[in-house]
Write a protein that holds these residues in place. Structure first.
Motif, PDB file in Angstrom:
ATOM      1  N   LYS A   1       0.851  -1.133  -0.123  1.00 48.74           N
ATOM      2  CA  LYS A   1      -0.068   0.065  -0.147  1.00 48.74           C
ATOM      3  C   LYS A   1       0.906   1.334  -0.132  1.00 48.74           C
ATOM      4  O   LYS A   1       1.930   1.365   0.760  1.00 48.74           O
ATOM      5  N   THR A   2       0.672   1.945  -0.866  1.00 42.70           N
ATOM      6  CA  THR A   2       1.457   3.394  -0.794  1.00 42.70           C
ATOM      7  C   THR A   2       0.413   4.457  -0.672  1.00 42.70           C
ATOM      8  O   THR A   2      -0.737   4.381  -0.629  1.00 42.70           O
ATOM      9  N   LEU A   3       0.720   5.826  -0.670  1.00 44.28           N
ATOM     10  CA  LEU A   3      -0.289   6.946  -0.654  1.00 44.28           C
ATOM     11  C   LEU A   3      -1.038   6.991  -1.735  1.00 44.28           C
ATOM     12  O   LEU A   3      -2.282   7.508  -1.760  1.00 44.28           O
ATOM     13  N   ARG A   4      -0.727   6.634  -2.851  1.00 47.59           N
ATOM     14  CA  ARG A   4      -1.471   6.559  -4.116  1.00 47.59           C
ATOM     15  C   ARG A   4      -2.251   5.398  -4.360  1.00 47.59           C
ATOM     16  O   ARG A   4      -3.201   5.389  -5.331  1.00 47.59           O
ATOM     17  N   ASN A   5      -2.136   4.211  -3.936  1.00 48.68           N
ATOM     18  CA  ASN A   5      -2.571   2.844  -4.520  1.00 48.68           C
ATOM     19  C   ASN A   5      -2.608   1.870  -3.307  1.00 48.68           C
ATOM     20  O   ASN A   5      -1.459   1.591  -2.687  1.00 48.68           O
ATOM     21  N   ASN A   6      -3.622   1.115  -3.070  1.00 50.74           N
ATOM     22  CA  ASN A   6      -3.559   0.309  -2.118  1.00 50.74           C
ATOM     23  C   ASN A   6      -2.885  -1.011  -2.499  1.00 50.74           C
ATOM     24  O   ASN A   6      -2.903  -1.662  -1.410  1.00 50.74           O
ATOM     25  N   ASN A   7      -2.678  -1.061  -3.585  1.00 50.40           N
ATOM     26  CA  ASN A   7      -2.004  -2.430  -4.208  1.00 50.40           C
ATOM     27  C   ASN A   7      -0.921  -2.229  -5.177  1.00 50.40           C
ATOM     28  O   ASN A   7      -1.021  -2.776  -6.253  1.00 50.40           O
ATOM     29  N   SER A   8      -0.029  -1.533  -4.703  1.00 47.58           N
ATOM     30  CA  SER A   8       0.918  -0.915  -5.790  1.00 47.58           C
ATOM     31  C   SER A   8       2.084  -1.767  -5.991  1.00 47.58           C
ATOM     32  O   SER A   8       2.694  -2.249  -4.901  1.00 47.58           O
ATOM     33  N   SER A   9       2.355  -2.357  -7.293  1.00 48.68           N
ATOM     34  CA  SER A   9       3.384  -3.026  -7.387  1.00 48.68           C
ATOM     35  C   SER A   9       4.711  -2.180  -7.252  1.00 48.68           C
ATOM     36  O   SER A   9       5.024  -1.184  -7.843  1.00 48.68           O
ATOM     37  N   ARG A  10       5.525  -2.852  -6.307  1.00 53.37           N
ATOM     38  CA  ARG A  10       6.900  -2.276  -5.928  1.00 53.37           C
ATOM     39  C   ARG A  10       7.918  -2.866  -6.907  1.00 53.37           C
ATOM     40  O   ARG A  10       9.226  -2.973  -6.577  1.00 53.37           O
ATOM     41  N   PHE A  11       7.882  -3.534  -8.177  1.00 54.81           N
ATOM     42  CA  PHE A  11       8.547  -4.213  -9.063  1.00 54.81           C
ATOM     43  C   PHE A  11       8.091  -4.094 -10.459  1.00 54.81           C
ATOM     44  O   PHE A  11       6.985  -3.723 -10.534  1.00 54.81           O
ATOM     45  N   GLY A  12       9.007  -4.429 -11.319  1.00 55.89           N
ATOM     46  CA  GLY A  12       8.532  -4.573 -12.742  1.00 55.89           C
ATOM     47  C   GLY A  12       8.658  -6.019 -13.225  1.00 55.89           C
ATOM     48  O   GLY A  12       9.131  -6.782 -12.420  1.00 55.89           O
ATOM     49  N   LYS A  13       7.861  -6.531 -14.019  1.00 51.22           N
ATOM     50  CA  LYS A  13       7.749  -7.929 -14.430  1.00 51.22           C
ATOM     51  C   LYS A  13       7.690  -8.056 -15.840  1.00 51.22           C
ATOM     52  O   LYS A  13       6.816  -7.295 -16.723  1.00 51.22           O
ATOM     53  N   PHE A  14       8.397  -9.187 -16.267  1.00 56.75           N
ATOM     54  CA  PHE A  14       8.021  -9.448 -17.782  1.00 56.75           C
ATOM     55  C   PHE A  14       7.357 -10.944 -17.616  1.00 56.75           C
ATOM     56  O   PHE A  14       8.204 -11.694 -17.369  1.00 56.75           O
ATOM     57  N   ILE A  15       6.178 -10.942 -18.251  1.00 53.11           N
ATOM     58  CA  ILE A  15       5.372 -12.005 -18.330  1.00 53.11           C
ATOM     59  C   ILE A  15       5.581 -12.758 -19.713  1.00 53.11           C
ATOM     60  O   ILE A  15       5.056 -12.033 -20.675  1.00 53.11           O
ATOM     61  N   SER A  16       5.996 -14.033 -19.896  1.00 54.09           N
ATOM     62  CA  SER A  16       5.854 -14.609 -21.369  1.00 54.09           C
ATOM     63  C   SER A  16       5.063 -15.983 -21.237  1.00 54.09           C
ATOM     64  O   SER A  16       5.176 -16.709 -20.399  1.00 54.09           O
ATOM     65  N   VAL A  17       4.045 -15.521 -21.989  1.00 55.24           N
ATOM     66  CA  VAL A  17       3.022 -16.666 -22.157  1.00 55.24           C
ATOM     67  C   VAL A  17       3.230 -17.507 -23.484  1.00 55.24           C
ATOM     68  O   VAL A  17       3.513 -16.871 -24.347  1.00 55.24           O
ATOM     69  N   ASN A  18       3.374 -18.852 -23.219  1.00 58.99           N
ATOM     70  CA  ASN A  18       3.846 -19.783 -24.415  1.00 58.99           C
ATOM     71  C   ASN A  18       2.598 -20.542 -24.943  1.00 58.99           C
ATOM     72  O   ASN A  18       1.672 -20.970 -24.198  1.00 58.99           O
ATOM     73  N   PHE A  19       2.518 -20.300 -26.194  1.00 60.65           N
ATOM     74  CA  PHE A  19       1.247 -21.194 -26.760  1.00 60.65           C
ATOM     75  C   PHE A  19       1.844 -22.442 -27.568  1.00 60.65           C
ATOM     76  O   PHE A  19       2.891 -22.429 -28.311  1.00 60.65           O
ATOM     77  N   GLY A  20       1.155 -23.563 -27.897  1.00 62.59           N
ATOM     78  CA  GLY A  20       1.606 -24.641 -28.678  1.00 62.59           C
ATOM     79  C   GLY A  20       0.319 -25.514 -29.019  1.00 62.59           C
ATOM     80  O   GLY A  20      -0.845 -25.091 -28.570  1.00 62.59           O
ATOM     81  N   GLY A  21       0.684 -26.390 -29.656  1.00 58.86           N
ATOM     82  CA  GLY A  21      -0.223 -27.706 -29.856  1.00 58.86           C
ATOM     83  C   GLY A  21      -0.986 -27.219 -31.131  1.00 58.86           C
ATOM     84  O   GLY A  21      -0.862 -26.168 -31.818  1.00 58.86           O
ATOM     85  N   ARG A  22      -1.936 -28.217 -31.788  1.00 51.53           N
ATOM     86  CA  ARG A  22      -2.711 -27.912 -32.731  1.00 51.53           C
ATOM     87  C   ARG A  22      -3.710 -26.554 -32.719  1.00 51.53           C
ATOM     88  O   ARG A  22      -4.063 -25.858 -33.561  1.00 51.53           O
ATOM     89  N   ASN A  23      -4.171 -26.501 -31.703  1.00 51.55           N
ATOM     90  CA  ASN A  23      -5.098 -25.355 -31.378  1.00 51.55           C
ATOM     91  C   ASN A  23      -4.535 -24.193 -30.835  1.00 51.55           C
ATOM     92  O   ASN A  23      -5.254 -23.223 -30.333  1.00 51.55           O
ATOM     93  N   ASP A  24      -3.230 -24.107 -30.508  1.00 55.17           N
ATOM     94  CA  ASP A  24      -2.452 -22.870 -30.045  1.00 55.17           C
ATOM     95  C   ASP A  24      -3.189 -22.396 -28.713  1.00 55.17           C
ATOM     96  O   ASP A  24      -3.477 -21.456 -28.388  1.00 55.17           O
ATOM     97  N   THR A  25      -3.070 -23.522 -27.700  1.00 50.01           N
ATOM     98  CA  THR A  25      -3.709 -23.472 -26.607  1.00 50.01           C
ATOM     99  C   THR A  25      -2.203 -22.863 -25.631  1.00 50.01           C
ATOM    100  O   THR A  25      -1.103 -23.080 -26.001  1.00 50.01           O
ATOM    101  N   VAL A  26      -2.698 -22.283 -24.470  1.00 52.53           N
ATOM    102  CA  VAL A  26      -1.489 -21.946 -23.481  1.00 52.53           C
ATOM    103  C   VAL A  26      -0.816 -23.351 -22.710  1.00 52.53           C
ATOM    104  O   VAL A  26      -1.501 -24.129 -22.390  1.00 52.53           O
ATOM    105  N   THR A  27       0.333 -23.206 -23.218  1.00 53.99           N
ATOM    106  CA  THR A  27       1.029 -24.329 -22.640  1.00 53.99           C
ATOM    107  C   THR A  27       1.935 -24.112 -21.548  1.00 53.99           C
ATOM    108  O   THR A  27       2.573 -25.097 -20.881  1.00 53.99           O
ATOM    109  N   GLY A  28       2.319 -22.717 -21.000  1.00 55.08           N
ATOM    110  CA  GLY A  28       3.131 -22.418 -20.086  1.00 55.08           C
ATOM    111  C   GLY A  28       3.444 -21.215 -19.922  1.00 55.08           C
ATOM    112  O   GLY A  28       2.759 -20.323 -20.823  1.00 55.08           O
ATOM    113  N   ALA A  29       4.180 -20.663 -19.152  1.00 56.19           N
ATOM    114  CA  ALA A  29       4.370 -19.013 -18.820  1.00 56.19           C
ATOM    115  C   ALA A  29       5.545 -19.130 -17.756  1.00 56.19           C
ATOM    116  O   ALA A  29       5.893 -19.939 -17.032  1.00 56.19           O
TER     117      ALA A  29
END
Length: 202
Positions: free
Chosen positions: A63-91
């Motif tokens: 919690k900060t003065l401006r936000n009750n749920n403020s992220s105090r870090f940066g993040k890079f999310i990589s979502v992987n797709f695969g299979g015949r139907n391009d479904t989510v296979t991992g992240a």
């Protein structure tokens, strides 16, 4: 997602904005959307991706003065797709620039990382006895600020969500206990007081 399926090339989405703009909530919605439209036959994959959010927020948000749920870090999310139907296979999630100084020094009316308050409020009797846990008010790293609670946030309930996330992500009971031990250790370190016992060299 349509471009990914049409071009068969990696796609990027940048979520940015000032504190309180809604970056964290937007990320949740996007991951939820991808899990819904590209759900794998193995629902565990989508569940694990969605359950990673409470864990990241517990250890990286405050919690900060401006936000009750403020992220105090940066993040890079990589979502992987695969299979015949391009479904989510991992992240995978890469964190960077964590505001580590918040652990020991807090601005007035702000809180430390959520996990500390969650543990104090939601730990079991056995955990409290084993790790010497009590109210957040009893720990300097938490009580040095005038803010111990957040409106609309139940730290005990959030701790249960964090524990469920750990289980979903296959953390063993031993690993979970080690994690609690480290968090409690940090809180106890903040209560240590030092005395100047230097010898008189005159």
């Amino acid at each position: 997602y349509r471009a990914l399926r049409k071009t068969r090339k990696n796609q990027s989405l940048i979520i940015c904005g000032e504190s309180g703009a809604g970056k964290t909530e937007t990320t949740k919605l996007i991951l939820k959307y991808l899990a819904a439209i590209a759900c794998s036959d193995d629902l565990k994959v989508s569940a694990k991706i969605m359950r990673s959010n409470p864990l990241m927020e517990a250890f990286g948000n405050a919690k900060t003065l401006r936000n009750n749920n403020s992220s105090r870090f940066g993040k890079f999310i990589s979502v992987n797709f695969g299979g015949r139907n391009d479904t989510v296979t991992g992240a995978s999630v890469t964190n960077y620039l964590l505001e580590k100084s918040r652990c020991v020094s807090l601005p007035v009316r702000e809180r430390n990382f959520h996990i500390f308050y969650q543990l104090c409020a939601g730990a079991t009797r056995a955990q409290k006895a084993e790790f010497g846990l009590s109210s957040a008010r009893d720990f300097h790293y938490l009580s040095q600020s005038s803010c111990l609670e957040v409106d609309g946030m139940d730290d005990a309930v959030e701790f249960q969500n964090t524990c469920e996330a750990l289980q979903t992500l296959n953390f063993s009971e031993s690993e979970q206990n080690n994690l609690v031990s480290v968090i409690a250790g940090i809180l106890h370190l903040g209560n240590i007081e030092f005395e100047n016992d230097a010898m008189d060299c005159a």
